[in-house]
Design a protein around this motif. Structure first.
Motif, PDB file in Angstrom:
ATOM      1  N   TYR A  63       0.861  -1.168   0.000  1.00 10.65           N
ATOM      2  CA  TYR A  63       0.000   0.000   0.000  1.00 10.65           C
ATOM      3  C   TYR A  63       0.903   1.226   0.000  1.00 10.65           C
ATOM      4  O   TYR A  63       2.074   1.151   0.362  1.00 10.65           O
ATOM      5  CB  TYR A  63      -0.863   0.061   1.269  1.00 10.65           C
ATOM      6  CG  TYR A  63      -1.996  -0.930   1.336  1.00 10.65           C
ATOM      7  CD1 TYR A  63      -1.768  -2.269   1.634  1.00 10.65           C
ATOM      8  CD2 TYR A  63      -3.310  -0.515   1.129  1.00 10.65           C
ATOM      9  CE1 TYR A  63      -2.826  -3.170   1.714  1.00 10.65           C
ATOM     10  CE2 TYR A  63      -4.373  -1.407   1.215  1.00 10.65           C
ATOM     11  CZ  TYR A  63      -4.118  -2.725   1.509  1.00 10.65           C
ATOM     12  OH  TYR A  63      -5.167  -3.601   1.589  1.00 10.65           O
TER      13      TYR A  63
ATOM     14  N   PHE B 196      -4.368   1.010  -1.794  1.00  5.93           N
ATOM     15  CA  PHE B 196      -3.907  -0.317  -2.190  1.00  5.93           C
ATOM     16  C   PHE B 196      -3.110  -0.238  -3.487  1.00  5.93           C
ATOM     17  O   PHE B 196      -3.492   0.465  -4.430  1.00  5.93           O
ATOM     18  CB  PHE B 196      -5.118  -1.219  -2.373  1.00  5.93           C
ATOM     19  CG  PHE B 196      -4.830  -2.558  -2.956  1.00  5.93           C
ATOM     20  CD1 PHE B 196      -5.079  -2.808  -4.301  1.00  5.93           C
ATOM     21  CD2 PHE B 196      -4.323  -3.575  -2.174  1.00  5.93           C
ATOM     22  CE1 PHE B 196      -4.833  -4.048  -4.850  1.00  5.93           C
ATOM     23  CE2 PHE B 196      -4.069  -4.825  -2.713  1.00  5.93           C
ATOM     24  CZ  PHE B 196      -4.327  -5.063  -4.061  1.00  5.93           C
TER      25      PHE B 196
ATOM     26  N   GLU C 117      -4.127  -9.324  -7.235  1.00  8.94           N
ATOM     27  CA  GLU C 117      -4.895  -8.108  -7.539  1.00  8.94           C
ATOM     28  C   GLU C 117      -3.932  -6.941  -7.651  1.00  8.94           C
ATOM     29  O   GLU C 117      -2.898  -6.931  -6.986  1.00  8.94           O
ATOM     30  CB  GLU C 117      -5.880  -7.766  -6.407  1.00  8.94           C
ATOM     31  CG  GLU C 117      -6.991  -8.742  -6.156  1.00  8.94           C
ATOM     32  CD  GLU C 117      -7.768  -8.357  -4.919  1.00  8.94           C
ATOM     33  OE1 GLU C 117      -7.493  -8.911  -3.840  1.00  8.94           O
ATOM     34  OE2 GLU C 117      -8.661  -7.498  -5.024  1.00  8.94           O
TER      35      GLU C 117
ATOM     36  N   ALA D 179      -7.763 -12.069   3.823  1.00 10.43           N
ATOM     37  CA  ALA D 179      -7.793 -10.782   4.521  1.00 10.43           C
ATOM     38  C   ALA D 179      -8.305 -10.916   5.945  1.00 10.43           C
ATOM     39  O   ALA D 179      -7.973 -10.113   6.811  1.00 10.43           O
ATOM     40  CB  ALA D 179      -8.646  -9.801   3.753  1.00 10.43           C
TER      41      ALA D 179
ATOM     42  N   GLY E  57     -12.134  -9.878  -2.832  1.00 12.41           N
ATOM     43  CA  GLY E  57     -10.679  -9.970  -2.851  1.00 12.41           C
ATOM     44  C   GLY E  57     -10.091  -9.695  -1.483  1.00 12.41           C
ATOM     45  O   GLY E  57     -10.753  -9.840  -0.464  1.00 12.41           O
ATOM     46  N   ASN E  58      -8.849  -9.293  -1.474  1.00  9.04           N
ATOM     47  CA  ASN E  58      -8.143  -9.091  -0.217  1.00  9.04           C
ATOM     48  C   ASN E  58      -7.636  -7.672  -0.039  1.00  9.04           C
ATOM     49  O   ASN E  58      -6.839  -7.408   0.839  1.00  9.04           O
ATOM     50  CB  ASN E  58      -6.952 -10.050  -0.135  1.00  9.04           C
ATOM     51  CG  ASN E  58      -7.408 -11.485   0.001  1.00  9.04           C
ATOM     52  OD1 ASN E  58      -8.360 -11.769   0.704  1.00  9.04           O
ATOM     53  ND2 ASN E  58      -6.744 -12.374  -0.697  1.00  9.04           N
ATOM     54  N   GLN E  59      -8.070  -6.737  -0.862  1.00  8.35           N
ATOM     55  CA  GLN E  59      -7.575  -5.381  -0.698  1.00  8.35           C
ATOM     56  C   GLN E  59      -8.545  -4.572   0.151  1.00  8.35           C
ATOM     57  O   GLN E  59      -9.755  -4.665   0.012  1.00  8.35           O
ATOM     58  CB  GLN E  59      -7.372  -4.705  -2.052  1.00  8.35           C
ATOM     59  CG  GLN E  59      -8.612  -4.582  -2.911  1.00  8.35           C
ATOM     60  CD  GLN E  59      -8.373  -3.662  -4.086  1.00  8.35           C
ATOM     61  OE1 GLN E  59      -8.161  -2.471  -3.906  1.00  8.35           O
ATOM     62  NE2 GLN E  59      -8.406  -4.203  -5.294  1.00  8.35           N
ATOM     63  N   PHE E  60      -7.957  -3.799   1.055  1.00  8.27           N
ATOM     64  CA  PHE E  60      -8.747  -2.918   1.885  1.00  8.27           C
ATOM     65  C   PHE E  60      -8.890  -1.558   1.207  1.00  8.27           C
ATOM     66  O   PHE E  60      -7.986  -1.065   0.557  1.00  8.27           O
ATOM     67  CB  PHE E  60      -8.075  -2.717   3.244  1.00  8.27           C
ATOM     68  CG  PHE E  60      -8.397  -3.792   4.236  1.00  8.27           C
ATOM     69  CD1 PHE E  60      -7.496  -4.798   4.498  1.00  8.27           C
ATOM     70  CD2 PHE E  60      -9.607  -3.779   4.894  1.00  8.27           C
ATOM     71  CE1 PHE E  60      -7.804  -5.792   5.416  1.00  8.27           C
ATOM     72  CE2 PHE E  60      -9.925  -4.769   5.813  1.00  8.27           C
ATOM     73  CZ  PHE E  60      -9.017  -5.769   6.072  1.00  8.27           C
TER      74      PHE E  60
END
Lengths: 114, 111
Positions: A35, A45, A56, A99, B96-99
């Motif tokens: 990040y 991100f 991602e 997460a 997904g895994n992004q904040f």
């Protein structure tokens, strides 16, 4: 308590130079992230990495950026040709099975491009 | 895209009082939320999390409330101490895994 470790804490580089920011995630974590936070702005991100590949990425993460897990412990972010607007705090994070499992941030590397 | 924002950019409270920090989110599909604390020059530090199947979760001196109807999240800090002075962010995950982080609220505790 397990920590995510980032080095260096502060990096100064000339515009156009390549920089590599280093991170040691928590040892049993499987997901790794970068990040960034431009001064006074929110944390954004950049990229997530799982099973040795990018899972991602955001639109910020263009061809200038790359990530690598060169060995079993390090996770790196490379910026190929730095621009002034790359100046920011860069945070590495890692998590367990996704997460929801122990998402932990490092203390960051302050990158200053001059 | 997702949007996470905070109602108040700054908050000052007397030591010993309770603090309430608010956060609005826009993605109704978000299913996991975390409150982070960030002190100057440091990375985000986990405070407390909550999943979308809950509306309240308590930790040590902190409580998070989730109102999915109005897409609102709050962090309550009991008996605020000088060491609580920091910027507080809410962050959400939808897929997904992004904040996605909000812009932060700066909490100042007055001794």
């Amino acid at each position: 308590e397990p920590e995510v470790t980032q080095t260096p804490s502060h990096q100064v580089t000339q515009m156009g130079q390549e920089v590599i920011l280093r991170c040691v995630p928590i040892s049993n974590h499987l997901y790794f992230y970068w990040y960034r936070q431009i001064l006074g702005q929110k944390v954004e991100f950049l990229v997530s990495f799982y099973n040795n590949e990018i899972s991602e990425k955001s639109e910020i993460f263009d061809d200038q950026f790359s990530v690598e897990r060169p060995d079993g412990s390090n996770f790196t972010l490379k910026i190929r040709s730095t621009k002034l607007e790359d100046s920011a705090m860069y945070f590495c994070a890692s998590s367990g099975q996704g997460a929801n499992y122990g998402y932990t941030f490092g203390s960051g590397t302050r990158l200053t491009v001059v | 895209g997702e949007s996470v924002g905070l109602h108040l950019p700054t908050l000052s409270v007397q030591e010993g009082d309770n603090s309430i920090i608010n956060c609005a989110y826009s993605n109704s599909a978000s299913d996991y939320f975390i409150w982070y604390k960030q002190e100057s020059g440091k990375g985000p530090q986990f405070i407390i999390d909550i999943r979308s199947n809950m509306d309240k979760r308590q930790g040590q001196r902190v409580t998070v409330l989730l109102n999915k109807t109005v897409k609102h999240l709050s962090l309550q800090i009991a008996a605020t101490q000088p060491g609580d002075s920091a910027v507080y962010f809410c962050a959400e995950i939808a897929t997904g895994n992004q904040f996605y982080f909000g812009t932060g609220t700066s909490l100042t505790v007055i001794p």
